[in-house]
Design an enzyme around this catalytic site. Sequence first.
Site, PDB file in Angstrom:
ATOM      1  N   LYS A 269       0.737  -1.380  -0.223  1.00  0.00           N
ATOM      2  CA  LYS A 269       0.381  -0.131   0.190  1.00  0.00           C
ATOM      3  C   LYS A 269       1.170   0.979   0.272  1.00  0.00           C
ATOM      4  CE  LYS A 269      -4.396   1.336   2.406  1.00  0.00           C
ATOM      5  NZ  LYS A 269      -4.794   0.751   3.355  1.00  0.00           N
TER       6      LYS A 269
HETATM    7  C1  E4P Z   1      -8.308   1.585   4.119  1.00  0.00           C
HETATM    8  O1  E4P Z   1      -7.659   1.002   3.197  1.00  0.00           O
HETATM    9  C2  E4P Z   1      -8.365   1.900   4.900  1.00  0.00           C
HETATM   10  O2  E4P Z   1      -7.839   1.341   6.117  1.00  0.00           O
HETATM   11  C3  E4P Z   1     -10.349   1.966   5.966  1.00  0.00           C
HETATM   12  O3  E4P Z   1     -10.757   2.096   5.559  1.00  0.00           O
HETATM   13  C4  E4P Z   1      -9.750   3.607   6.605  1.00  0.00           C
HETATM   14  O4  E4P Z   1     -11.033   3.871   7.333  1.00  0.00           O
HETATM   15  P1  E4P Z   1     -11.165   5.737   7.736  1.00  0.00           P
HETATM   16  O5  E4P Z   1     -11.148   6.453   7.705  1.00  0.00           O
HETATM   17  O6  E4P Z   1     -12.354   4.862   9.029  1.00  0.00           O
HETATM   18  O7  E4P Z   1      -9.772   5.700   9.047  1.00  0.00           O
END
Ligand code: E4P
Length: 218
Positions: free
Chosen positions: A83
């Site tokens: 990522k």
């Molecule tokens: C996605 O890969 C992220 O880890 C996640 O969906 C972020 O979510 P949040 O905005 O609730 O922290």
Amino acid sequence: MKFFIDSVDIQAIKKFTLSGMVDGVTTNPSIIAKSGKDFKEVIREICEIVPGPVSAEVTATEAKLMVEEGLILSKIAKNVTIKVPLTWDGLEACKTLSDKNIMVNVTLCFSAQQALLAAKAGATFISPFIGRLDDLGEDGMDLIKDIRAIYDNYPSLKTEILAASIRSADHVRRAAVIGADISTLPPSVLDELAQHQLTDKGLKAFLDDWEKTGQKIL
Ligand code: E4P
């Protein structure tokens, strides 16, 4: 629609795997910090449970170092997805890693034009953050709609739309109607997807009536 679990909660991952709901897992540095777990260890543990893509996020901010971190993380298991953030360095790292046939999830996407760049850089997944746009008073789902339309205009772009920052069952419903390829869900939201008060009410009525028959199946 594929479901990824947006968590390192091993019990939840195992539980939802039993019903065939876990196609992959996403993590981020905040999730790791909150869990108190060792990053590489927990990614290894999850990869042993889930055969689908498991996202592990780099923390370097320069392309060259992101690639170095990505190469280390990708050695943990063959289903590790690297990522990277949607910055120019992240896009460069995406291109380098995807050219090496390593899956890349480009994260922190807040505009359709950013999603276009990620696809051109060879991203396997683009992660538009719905909830965080909603938090600003926008409708995050408009972003999913725009990305779907753009990607559909250019069939050579193979990037999958991974709807992220999902906060409710209704987010999942709307993302599925639009045609997002994947939703990544906290376990609580995945749990909520099966809930309906009429299901509970109907089941109670059926069981009460069955009780009256005095019969048993087992
Ligand atoms: C996605 O890969 C992220 O880890 C996640 O969906 C972020 O979510 P949040 O905005 O609730 O922290």
